[in-house]
Design a protein around this motif. Structure first.
Motif, PDB file in Angstrom:
ATOM      1  N   ASN A  35      11.311   0.789   0.851  1.00 18.61           N
ATOM      2  CA  ASN A  35      12.422   1.729   0.468  1.00 18.61           C
ATOM      3  C   ASN A  35      13.476   1.258  -0.730  1.00 18.61           C
ATOM      4  N   THR A  36      13.457  -0.170  -0.670  1.00 18.00           N
ATOM      5  CA  THR A  36      14.397  -0.443  -1.612  1.00 18.00           C
ATOM      6  C   THR A  36      13.692  -0.275  -3.132  1.00 18.00           C
ATOM      7  N   PHE A  37      12.201  -0.543  -3.113  1.00 17.53           N
ATOM      8  CA  PHE A  37      11.722  -0.183  -4.573  1.00 17.53           C
ATOM      9  C   PHE A  37      11.823   1.279  -4.544  1.00 17.53           C
ATOM     10  N   ALA A  38      11.530   2.317  -3.668  1.00 19.75           N
ATOM     11  CA  ALA A  38      11.606   3.578  -4.031  1.00 19.75           C
ATOM     12  C   ALA A  38      12.895   4.013  -4.695  1.00 19.75           C
ATOM     13  N   LYS A  39      14.101   3.353  -4.166  1.00 17.28           N
ATOM     14  CA  LYS A  39      15.371   3.949  -4.645  1.00 17.28           C
ATOM     15  C   LYS A  39      15.574   3.472  -6.003  1.00 17.28           C
ATOM     16  N   LEU A  40      14.884   2.042  -6.343  1.00 17.42           N
ATOM     17  CA  LEU A  40      15.277   1.455  -7.757  1.00 17.42           C
ATOM     18  C   LEU A  40      14.206   2.382  -8.838  1.00 17.42           C
ATOM     19  N   LEU A  41      13.314   3.034  -8.410  1.00 21.10           N
ATOM     20  CA  LEU A  41      12.439   3.877  -9.091  1.00 21.10           C
ATOM     21  C   LEU A  41      12.874   5.498  -9.368  1.00 21.10           C
ATOM     22  N   GLY A  42      14.016   5.512  -9.702  1.00 26.04           N
ATOM     23  CA  GLY A  42      14.707   6.916  -9.756  1.00 26.04           C
ATOM     24  C   GLY A  42      13.860   7.898 -10.723  1.00 26.04           C
ATOM     25  N   ALA A  43      13.230   7.236 -11.717  1.00 24.56           N
ATOM     26  CA  ALA A  43      12.549   8.445 -12.490  1.00 24.56           C
ATOM     27  C   ALA A  43      11.414   9.022 -11.902  1.00 24.56           C
ATOM     28  N   ILE A  44      10.696   8.556 -11.031  1.00 28.17           N
ATOM     29  CA  ILE A  44       9.693   9.098 -10.285  1.00 28.17           C
ATOM     30  C   ILE A  44      10.140  10.169  -9.140  1.00 28.17           C
ATOM     31  N   PRO A  45       9.684  11.399  -8.828  1.00 29.16           N
ATOM     32  CA  PRO A  45      10.166  12.142  -8.070  1.00 29.16           C
ATOM     33  C   PRO A  45       9.772  11.321  -6.527  1.00 29.16           C
ATOM     34  N   MET A  46      10.963  11.598  -5.723  1.00 26.74           N
ATOM     35  CA  MET A  46      10.741  10.857  -4.515  1.00 26.74           C
ATOM     36  C   MET A  46       9.686  11.484  -3.735  1.00 26.74           C
ATOM     37  N   LEU A  47       9.315  12.586  -3.751  1.00 26.54           N
ATOM     38  CA  LEU A  47       8.071  13.247  -2.958  1.00 26.54           C
ATOM     39  C   LEU A  47       6.813  12.495  -3.378  1.00 26.54           C
ATOM     40  N   GLN A  48       6.533  12.217  -4.484  1.00 26.85           N
ATOM     41  CA  GLN A  48       5.514  11.676  -4.990  1.00 26.85           C
ATOM     42  C   GLN A  48       5.420   9.922  -4.672  1.00 26.85           C
ATOM     43  N   LEU A  49       6.627   9.391  -4.702  1.00 23.98           N
ATOM     44  CA  LEU A  49       6.848   8.209  -4.211  1.00 23.98           C
ATOM     45  C   LEU A  49       6.215   8.142  -2.818  1.00 23.98           C
ATOM     46  N   MET A  50       6.890   9.022  -1.811  1.00 24.90           N
ATOM     47  CA  MET A  50       6.462   9.001  -0.457  1.00 24.90           C
ATOM     48  C   MET A  50       5.207   9.244  -0.119  1.00 24.90           C
ATOM     49  N   GLN A  51       4.497  10.121  -0.901  1.00 31.41           N
ATOM     50  CA  GLN A  51       2.995  10.345  -0.861  1.00 31.41           C
ATOM     51  C   GLN A  51       2.104   9.038  -1.271  1.00 31.41           C
ATOM     52  N   ALA A  52       2.701   8.430  -2.360  1.00 32.63           N
ATOM     53  CA  ALA A  52       1.944   7.222  -2.682  1.00 32.63           C
ATOM     54  C   ALA A  52       2.179   6.058  -1.762  1.00 32.63           C
ATOM     55  N   ARG A  53       3.104   5.970  -1.283  1.00 34.22           N
ATOM     56  CA  ARG A  53       3.604   4.970  -0.019  1.00 34.22           C
ATOM     57  C   ARG A  53       2.540   5.170   0.935  1.00 34.22           C
ATOM     58  N   PHE A  54       2.424   6.352   1.398  1.00 37.43           N
ATOM     59  CA  PHE A  54       1.509   6.710   2.914  1.00 37.43           C
ATOM     60  C   PHE A  54       0.181   6.506   2.549  1.00 37.43           C
ATOM     61  N   LEU A  55      -0.166   6.867   1.199  1.00 37.41           N
ATOM     62  CA  LEU A  55      -1.691   6.963   0.956  1.00 37.41           C
ATOM     63  C   LEU A  55      -1.708   5.105   0.970  1.00 37.41           C
ATOM     64  N   LEU A  56      -0.784   4.438   0.310  1.00 37.42           N
ATOM     65  CA  LEU A  56      -1.054   2.939   0.447  1.00 37.42           C
ATOM     66  C   LEU A  56      -1.449   2.252   1.804  1.00 37.42           C
ATOM     67  N   GLN A  57      -0.413   2.955   2.474  1.00 29.73           N
ATOM     68  CA  GLN A  57      -0.570   2.318   4.107  1.00 29.73           C
ATOM     69  C   GLN A  57      -1.603   2.677   4.581  1.00 29.73           C
ATOM     70  N   TRP A  58      -2.176   3.718   4.587  1.00 31.41           N
ATOM     71  CA  TRP A  58      -3.487   4.236   5.147  1.00 31.41           C
ATOM     72  C   TRP A  58      -4.659   3.643   4.287  1.00 31.41           C
ATOM     73  N   LEU A  59      -4.389   3.196   3.131  1.00 33.56           N
ATOM     74  CA  LEU A  59      -5.680   2.421   2.641  1.00 33.56           C
ATOM     75  C   LEU A  59      -5.552   1.103   3.127  1.00 33.56           C
ATOM     76  N   CYS A  60      -4.219   0.295   3.385  1.00 37.28           N
ATOM     77  CA  CYS A  60      -4.269  -1.073   3.724  1.00 37.28           C
ATOM     78  C   CYS A  60      -4.858  -0.919   5.357  1.00 37.28           C
ATOM     79  N   SER A  61      -4.451   0.176   6.091  1.00 41.20           N
ATOM     80  CA  SER A  61      -4.986   0.160   7.676  1.00 41.20           C
ATOM     81  C   SER A  61      -6.650   0.160   7.530  1.00 41.20           C
ATOM     82  N   MET A  62      -7.075   1.125   6.656  1.00 45.94           N
ATOM     83  CA  MET A  62      -8.538   1.251   6.748  1.00 45.94           C
ATOM     84  C   MET A  62      -9.181   0.110   6.483  1.00 45.94           C
ATOM     85  N   SER A  63      -8.686  -0.632   5.456  1.00 41.55           N
ATOM     86  CA  SER A  63      -9.263  -1.871   4.728  1.00 41.55           C
ATOM     87  C   SER A  63      -9.187  -2.854   5.767  1.00 41.55           C
ATOM     88  N   LEU A  64      -8.108  -2.877   6.614  1.00 42.26           N
ATOM     89  CA  LEU A  64      -8.050  -3.782   7.620  1.00 42.26           C
ATOM     90  C   LEU A  64      -9.142  -3.709   8.732  1.00 42.26           C
TER      91      LEU A  64
END
Length: 114
Positions: A35-64
């Motif tokens: 969340n801290t990194f998301a707030k620091l990346l103000g140039a990228i739309p928040m919706l895209q940041l959240m979608q990327a975050r949840f995709l990354l979480q899914w990829l990590c879970s499936m990899s595990l």
């Protein structure tokens, strides 16, 4: 439930609970960092940041899950039989919460929505 994934390698119950609590604390800290990194990346739309975050979480879970399956652990991706209905209800409410948060981001500033 002996069919659950055991990453604690045969520890007695008390250390398993402490390990579980440590995992929860670590997960919360990772979420705060994300969340801290998301707030620091103000140039990228928040919706895209959240979608990327949840995709990354899914990829990590499936990899595990795949890594544990390859090591011989019994993996139940859809949940342990007997708990699947409860897990499906939890998934539905969690998905609703995330969808509501994404909709809130369209109408509220980031600080108020999160």
């Amino acid at each position: 439930p002996t069919a659950l994934i055991s990453v604690t390698m045969g520890l007695p119950d008390a250390p398993k609970e402490l390990f579980g609590l440590a995992c929860v604390v670590f997960a919360v800290q990772c979420s705060v960092l994300a969340n801290t990194f998301a707030k620091l990346l103000g140039a990228i739309p928040m919706l895209q940041l959240m979608q990327a975050r949840f995709l990354l979480q899914w990829l990590c879970s499936m990899s595990l899950c795949i890594a544990l399956k390859l090591r011989g652990h019994d993996i139940h991706v859809t949940g342990v039989p007997g708990y699947r209905l409860h897990l499906a209800a939890r998934a539905a409410t969690y998905t609703s919460a995330i969808g509501s948060l994404w909709c809130a981001l369209r109408f509220l500033p980031v600080g108020q929505a999160t």
